[in-house]
Write a protein that holds these residues in place. Structure first.
Motif, PDB file in Angstrom:
ATOM      1  N   PRO A 173       0.808  -1.226   0.000  1.00  0.00           N
ATOM      2  CA  PRO A 173       0.000   0.000   0.000  1.00  0.00           C
ATOM      3  C   PRO A 173       0.839   1.272   0.000  1.00  0.00           C
ATOM      4  N   ARG A 174       2.111   1.165   0.401  1.00  0.00           N
ATOM      5  CA  ARG A 174       2.999   2.337   0.363  1.00  0.00           C
ATOM      6  C   ARG A 174       3.472   2.652  -1.045  1.00  0.00           C
ATOM      7  N   GLY A 175       3.303   1.700  -1.963  1.00  0.00           N
ATOM      8  CA  GLY A 175       3.776   1.890  -3.330  1.00  0.00           C
ATOM      9  C   GLY A 175       4.795   0.844  -3.702  1.00  0.00           C
ATOM     10  N   ALA A 176       4.999   0.659  -4.998  1.00  0.00           N
ATOM     11  CA  ALA A 176       5.990  -0.299  -5.470  1.00  0.00           C
ATOM     12  C   ALA A 176       7.382   0.128  -5.000  1.00  0.00           C
ATOM     13  N   PRO A 177       8.160  -0.796  -4.435  1.00  0.00           N
ATOM     14  CA  PRO A 177       9.498  -0.418  -3.962  1.00  0.00           C
ATOM     15  C   PRO A 177      10.346   0.244  -5.041  1.00  0.00           C
ATOM     16  N   GLN A 178      10.221  -0.218  -6.295  1.00  0.00           N
ATOM     17  CA  GLN A 178      11.026   0.367  -7.375  1.00  0.00           C
ATOM     18  C   GLN A 178      10.697   1.845  -7.564  1.00  0.00           C
ATOM     19  N   LEU A 179       9.421   2.196  -7.495  1.00  0.00           N
ATOM     20  CA  LEU A 179       9.056   3.600  -7.682  1.00  0.00           C
ATOM     21  C   LEU A 179       9.455   4.433  -6.471  1.00  0.00           C
ATOM     22  N   ARG A 180       9.351   3.873  -5.299  1.00  0.00           N
ATOM     23  CA  ARG A 180       9.746   4.644  -4.117  1.00  0.00           C
ATOM     24  C   ARG A 180      11.236   4.967  -4.137  1.00  0.00           C
ATOM     25  N   VAL A 181      12.038   4.026  -4.614  1.00  0.00           N
ATOM     26  CA  VAL A 181      13.470   4.298  -4.792  1.00  0.00           C
ATOM     27  C   VAL A 181      13.663   5.367  -5.864  1.00  0.00           C
ATOM     28  N   ALA A 182      12.943   5.238  -6.989  1.00  0.00           N
ATOM     29  CA  ALA A 182      13.094   6.192  -8.095  1.00  0.00           C
ATOM     30  C   ALA A 182      12.676   7.597  -7.667  1.00  0.00           C
ATOM     31  N   VAL A 183      11.597   7.698  -6.904  1.00  0.00           N
ATOM     32  CA  VAL A 183      11.142   9.012  -6.439  1.00  0.00           C
ATOM     33  C   VAL A 183      12.162   9.632  -5.493  1.00  0.00           C
ATOM     34  N   ALA A 184      12.697   8.829  -4.580  1.00  0.00           N
ATOM     35  CA  ALA A 184      13.714   9.349  -3.662  1.00  0.00           C
ATOM     36  C   ALA A 184      14.915   9.876  -4.439  1.00  0.00           C
ATOM     37  N   ASN A 185      15.343   9.145  -5.470  1.00  0.00           N
ATOM     38  CA  ASN A 185      16.472   9.593  -6.291  1.00  0.00           C
ATOM     39  C   ASN A 185      16.114  10.842  -7.098  1.00  0.00           C
ATOM     40  N   TRP A 186      14.891  10.862  -7.635  1.00  0.00           N
ATOM     41  CA  TRP A 186      14.434  12.018  -8.417  1.00  0.00           C
ATOM     42  C   TRP A 186      14.425  13.281  -7.559  1.00  0.00           C
ATOM     43  N   LEU A 187      13.900  13.177  -6.354  1.00  0.00           N
ATOM     44  CA  LEU A 187      13.834  14.347  -5.481  1.00  0.00           C
ATOM     45  C   LEU A 187      15.220  14.795  -5.045  1.00  0.00           C
ATOM     46  N   ALA A 188      16.128  13.855  -4.848  1.00  0.00           N
ATOM     47  CA  ALA A 188      17.500  14.230  -4.507  1.00  0.00           C
ATOM     48  C   ALA A 188      18.156  14.988  -5.654  1.00  0.00           C
ATOM     49  N   ARG A 189      17.942  14.509  -6.888  1.00  0.00           N
ATOM     50  CA  ARG A 189      18.560  15.153  -8.051  1.00  0.00           C
ATOM     51  C   ARG A 189      17.931  16.496  -8.386  1.00  0.00           C
ATOM     52  N   ASN A 190      16.603  16.564  -8.322  1.00  0.00           N
ATOM     53  CA  ASN A 190      15.897  17.716  -8.874  1.00  0.00           C
ATOM     54  C   ASN A 190      15.368  18.701  -7.842  1.00  0.00           C
ATOM     55  N   ARG A 191      15.217  18.266  -6.574  1.00  0.00           N
ATOM     56  CA  ARG A 191      14.659  19.176  -5.582  1.00  0.00           C
ATOM     57  C   ARG A 191      15.529  19.315  -4.347  1.00  0.00           C
ATOM     58  N   GLY A 192      16.700  18.672  -4.334  1.00  0.00           N
ATOM     59  CA  GLY A 192      17.601  18.812  -3.200  1.00  0.00           C
ATOM     60  C   GLY A 192      17.089  18.192  -1.929  1.00  0.00           C
ATOM     61  N   ILE A 193      16.168  17.241  -2.045  1.00  0.00           N
ATOM     62  CA  ILE A 193      15.569  16.601  -0.868  1.00  0.00           C
ATOM     63  C   ILE A 193      16.243  15.264  -0.624  1.00  0.00           C
ATOM     64  N   SER A 194      16.758  15.084   0.566  1.00  0.00           N
ATOM     65  CA  SER A 194      17.353  13.810   0.939  1.00  0.00           C
ATOM     66  C   SER A 194      16.301  12.993   1.683  1.00  0.00           C
ATOM     67  N   ALA A 195      15.926  11.844   1.110  1.00  0.00           N
ATOM     68  CA  ALA A 195      14.893  11.011   1.722  1.00  0.00           C
ATOM     69  C   ALA A 195      15.207   9.552   1.474  1.00  0.00           C
ATOM     70  N   ASP A 196      14.958   8.739   2.451  1.00  0.00           N
ATOM     71  CA  ASP A 196      15.077   7.296   2.285  1.00  0.00           C
ATOM     72  C   ASP A 196      13.815   6.786   1.588  1.00  0.00           C
ATOM     73  N   PRO A 197      13.922   5.800   0.697  1.00  0.00           N
ATOM     74  CA  PRO A 197      12.721   5.268   0.044  1.00  0.00           C
ATOM     75  C   PRO A 197      11.643   4.814   1.013  1.00  0.00           C
ATOM     76  N   SER A 198      12.029   4.408   2.208  1.00  0.00           N
ATOM     77  CA  SER A 198      11.037   3.977   3.199  1.00  0.00           C
ATOM     78  C   SER A 198      10.142   5.123   3.640  1.00  0.00           C
ATOM     79  N   GLN A 199      10.588   6.371   3.412  1.00  0.00           N
ATOM     80  CA  GLN A 199       9.785   7.531   3.789  1.00  0.00           C
ATOM     81  C   GLN A 199       8.791   7.938   2.710  1.00  0.00           C
ATOM     82  N   VAL A 200       8.895   7.357   1.517  1.00  0.00           N
ATOM     83  CA  VAL A 200       8.074   7.753   0.375  1.00  0.00           C
ATOM     84  C   VAL A 200       6.771   6.964   0.379  1.00  0.00           C
ATOM     85  N   LEU A 201       5.656   7.662   0.293  1.00  0.00           N
ATOM     86  CA  LEU A 201       4.338   7.042   0.142  1.00  0.00           C
ATOM     87  C   LEU A 201       3.787   7.442  -1.220  1.00  0.00           C
ATOM     88  N   ILE A 202       3.452   6.454  -2.046  1.00  0.00           N
ATOM     89  CA  ILE A 202       2.884   6.725  -3.367  1.00  0.00           C
ATOM     90  C   ILE A 202       1.376   6.894  -3.228  1.00  0.00           C
TER      91      ILE A 202
END
Length: 489
Positions: A173-202
């Motif tokens: 229910p938190r989202g596909a692990p692959q997308l949560r990793v991708a979102v965490a990487n995307w936000l680090a690259r594009n928005r300067g946000i450091s987040a662990d994939p475990s913190q991402v809710l899709i």
């Protein structure tokens, strides 16, 4: 026609079809073919068999109903002679015309006076989308024709080729692990946000983020969320749907008036600091620091990172989440970057809210559809999404410039706001008039816009929101010219 011996044999088998829930045992005396013909005509008339739909093969339907094939063949022939179905070779028998009946008619689209003649209702955006118009300058619409179909199909084929059978089951229910990793990487690259994939809710976009947060906050005793004014009518509607009040906090040329937030006394505020909707203002440095100090003192910031990627003439504005993760609930989506139809977004919540949001998401829908998440993750990680964004920025800049030029020519008394980023412009006027009347007049001439007053709780100058991303240069110029005629007429 009278039942044949074959018909009687068929009737002796109690059977039925999934197709239209047909059951031959319910047929009255007088002939199976006549009954089947009537049932099919009724389904065409009430919309269950719309034009273009395909009828089952005669042999298949006969077997499901437990009747002879001749019964079905004769019914199809009667419909064919009436011009309601046609044989299309290997494509089978297809509905080509519906019978004319006194069937109920779908509600007509709202006319301009109905749409703009009062306080906007909860369905106002649905009604506006359904309203016919030759040129749609609604804000918030990306260029849907630019959707990267080839890259998406390539990613889909690759993903389906690799996905194990278990991948087609219920997901996390938190989202596909692959997308949560991708979102965490995307936000680090594009928005300067450091987040662990475990913190991402899709989630299914910012709308669902607000609904889930409203439930969680309501259970904690929160009764209001302060909002920017002017600010998104849609966001207010979602919060109010969960019985939260939305007191307005003024926005000026520097962004949210944090001093007014202090004075108002709310403990939670919703902001769009990267590109304020609808004004386009970027929350400036001193105001950011002031807002973060307010949060450190116990406030909660809900950050909608609206249009953060769509910037043209200014450097990127840092996300508040990157500065104070423990007091900022951050949300973003691909609705303006790819397409709203994907219904994919993400939330990074402060630690105290993460589990409660996951629980609310679980009971809302068990999680987003997994397959689109996996394709999106591939696009994010492959660099395809960045390439798509670069193309969009160049295209949007040209369209924005064309709209500004058209406003100067056809609406010289209007002031343009928010040109440095986003997918729309806000224009305001010095003269006093009803901007809903101007929006209605534009729609009557075939151009769809939103009045500024829809998005304001306190008095504001009259204005319009004009989207440019989804239109060609020619249509932008023509649309603004028509608005100029409506304004002058």
């Amino acid at each position: 026609m009278d039942r044949s011996k074959d018909d009687e044999v068929g009737r002796s088998i109690t059977s039925g079809s999934d197709f239209l829930q047909l059951d031959a045992d319910r047929a009255p005396a007088g002939g199976l073919s006549s009954w089947l013909t009537r049932q099919l005509r009724l389904a065409m008339a009430d919309g269950r068999l719309p034009v273009g739909s395909k009828l089952p093969a005669t042999r298949v339907l006969a077997a499901e109903l437990g009747v002879s094939r001749g019964v079905v063949t004769e019914a199809y022939q009667r419909l064919r002679e009436a011009g309601q179905v046609a044989g299309r070779g290997r494509a089978g028998t297809v509905v080509v015309a519906a019978p004319v009946t006194a069937r109920s008619v779908a509600p007509s689209p709202a006319v301009p006076d109905e749409l703009f003649g009062g306080e906007p209702g909860v369905d106002v955006f649905d009604a506006l989308r359904a309203a016919p118009a030759r040129i749609d300058l609604s804000p918030g619409l990306p260029d849907l024709s630019a959707f990267p179909r080839t890259a998406w199909l390539r990613g889909e084929r690759a993903m389906l080729g690799e996905l194990p059978a278990a991948g087609f089951g219920y997901g996390d229910p938190r989202g596909a692990p692959q997308l949560r990793v991708a979102v965490a990487n995307w936000l680090a690259r594009n928005r300067g946000i450091s987040a662990d994939p475990s913190q991402v809710l899709i989630v299914s976009g910012i709308a669902q983020m607000l609904s889930l947060l409203a439930q969680v906050l309501g259970r904690d005793g929160v009764r209001e969320v302060a909002v920017e004014d002017p600010g998104s009518l849609g966001a207010r509607q979602h919060l109010r749907n969960w019985r939260l009040d939305t007191p307005p906090i003024p926005v000026d040329s520097r962004g949210l008036r944090v001093d007014q937030l202090h004075a108002q006394g709310s403990g939670v505020v919703l902001v769009t600091p990267a590109h304020q909707f609808p004004s386009g203002v970027v929350l400036d440095g001193p105001r950011r620091r002031e807002l973060l100090r307010w949060a450190e003192e116990g406030g909660l910031i809900i950050e909608d990172d609206y249009d953060a990627e769509h910037r043209y003439d200014r450097p990127p504005a840092p996300a508040l989440r990157a500065m104070l993760p423990e007091r900022v609930c951050y949300g973003g989506s691909v609705s303006k970057l790819l397409a709203p139809a994907l219904r994919v977004g993400w939330v990074l919540a402060p630690p105290g809210y993460q589990e409660a949001l996951v629980e609310a998401k679980r009971f809302a829908d068990l999680g987003n559809a997994v397959l689109p998440q996996l394709v999106l993750a591939r696009l994010m990680e492959s660099g395809e999404l960045e390439r798509h964004l670069r193309v969009l920025r160049r295209r949007h800049r040209r369209r924005r410039d064309a709209m500004i030029d058209a406003i100067r020519r056809h609406l010289p008394g209007a002031t343009v706001h928010g040109a440095a980023a986003g997918l729309h412009l806000m224009i305001t006027f010095d003269t006093a008039f009803d901007d809903t009347a101007l929006a209605a007049a534009a729609l009557a001439r075939g151009v769809k816009v939103q009045p500024l007053s829809w998005h304001a709780q306190r008095p504001q100058p009259p204005g319009l929101l004009l989207g440019y991303a989804a239109n060609t240069l020619t249509r932008i110029g023509e649309g603004v010219a028509i608005i100029g005629q409506a304004y002058g007429g």
